[in-house]
Scaffold this active site. Structure first.
Site, PDB file in Angstrom:
ATOM      1  N   LYS A  83       0.902  -1.252   0.108  1.00 59.72           N
ATOM      2  CA  LYS A  83      -0.033   0.007  -0.125  1.00 59.72           C
ATOM      3  C   LYS A  83       0.971   1.090   0.141  1.00 59.72           C
ATOM      4  O   LYS A  83       1.854   1.320   0.795  1.00 59.72           O
ATOM      5  CB  LYS A  83      -1.085   0.004   1.170  1.00 59.72           C
ATOM      6  CG  LYS A  83      -1.868   1.074   1.329  1.00 59.72           C
ATOM      7  CD  LYS A  83      -3.053   0.731   2.101  1.00 59.72           C
ATOM      8  CE  LYS A  83      -4.050   1.660   2.102  1.00 59.72           C
ATOM      9  NZ  LYS A  83      -4.781   2.436   0.951  1.00 59.72           N
ATOM     10  N   GLY A 131       6.480   0.707   5.745  1.00 58.64           N
ATOM     11  CA  GLY A 131       7.631   0.037   5.150  1.00 58.64           C
ATOM     12  C   GLY A 131       7.634   0.241   3.445  1.00 58.64           C
ATOM     13  O   GLY A 131       8.558   0.396   3.017  1.00 58.64           O
ATOM     14  N   CYS A 132       6.237   0.466   2.933  1.00 58.69           N
ATOM     15  CA  CYS A 132       6.236   0.680   1.560  1.00 58.69           C
ATOM     16  C   CYS A 132       6.805   2.120   1.175  1.00 58.69           C
ATOM     17  O   CYS A 132       7.580   2.311  -0.039  1.00 58.69           O
ATOM     18  CB  CYS A 132       4.733   0.656   1.107  1.00 58.69           C
ATOM     19  SG  CYS A 132       4.176  -0.933   1.352  1.00 58.69           S
ATOM     20  N   THR A 133       6.775   3.190   1.974  1.00 55.27           N
ATOM     21  CA  THR A 133       7.482   4.373   1.901  1.00 55.27           C
ATOM     22  C   THR A 133       8.885   4.284   2.026  1.00 55.27           C
ATOM     23  O   THR A 133       9.572   4.695   1.010  1.00 55.27           O
ATOM     24  CB  THR A 133       6.923   5.400   2.703  1.00 55.27           C
ATOM     25  OG1 THR A 133       5.534   5.649   2.623  1.00 55.27           O
ATOM     26  CG2 THR A 133       7.491   6.681   2.683  1.00 55.27           C
ATOM     27  N   ALA A 174      10.285   2.565  -1.264  1.00 57.78           N
ATOM     28  CA  ALA A 174      10.016   3.437  -2.690  1.00 57.78           C
ATOM     29  C   ALA A 174      11.076   4.309  -2.380  1.00 57.78           C
ATOM     30  O   ALA A 174      11.715   4.600  -3.475  1.00 57.78           O
ATOM     31  CB  ALA A 174       8.650   4.075  -2.652  1.00 57.78           C
TER      32      ALA A 174
END
Length: 164
Positions: A41, A46-48, A51
């Site tokens: 998401k 974690g995704c930030t 990325a």
């Protein structure tokens, strides 16, 4: 059990919109390495981190002829906001129907607080310019992952150049 493509197999093709609603296919990157990474998401911790780590190393990936493509079920609009908020320089693909995510075996049964559900398992695929899976990370831990992918790409790119 999910059907994760293995090293040496042809990479599943796709045609999926990016953050600008432009339809992208694997064939669009036929002369390049592709880092295809799946994440749950936009704008979650974690995704930030993942990325931003890929963005930080994006120039080094580009120098090796590689394109970074992140994939999540989020909309193109969500991806655009995520990119702008964190000044990301990578391409994000929208996969709300999980077709691409399922093709790469990243849509899997997950467990959280005793409950089981289907979701995106953080995974990365390194696809060679000949569209063959060169390396896989089926269960990614975010910390230093982008660097691990870059290191593997450097090894494989050096090997393929010396073979020419």
């Amino acid at each position: 059990m999910s059907n994760i493509p293995e090293v040496g197999q042809p990479a599943p093709d796709f045609s999926t919109p990016d953050q600008n609603e432009t339809l992208l296919s694997l064939g669009d990157f036929s002369s390049q390495w592709v880092v295809l990474y799946f994440y749950p998401k936009d704008d979650t911790p974690g995704c930030t981190t993942e990325a931003k780590d890929f963005t930080e190393l994006n120039q080094k990936f580009s120098e090796l002829g590689a394109k970074i493509l992140g994939v999540s079920p989020d909309s193109g609009k969500s991806h655009g906001k995520f990119i702008n908020k964190h000044n990301l320089s990578i391409t994000l693909l929208s996969d709300p129907e999980h077709l691409l995510t399922e093709a790469y075996g990243a849509w899997r049964l997950k467990k959280f607080m005793g409950k089981e559900y289907m979701g995106v398992a953080r995974s990365t695929f390194l696809i060679a310019p000949n569209r063959i899976i060169a390396y896989t990370w089926p269960n990614v831990k975010v910390k230093s992952h982008a660097q691990q992918v870059l290191t593997k790409l450097q090894e494989l790119a050096a090997t393929s150049q010396s073979a020419e």
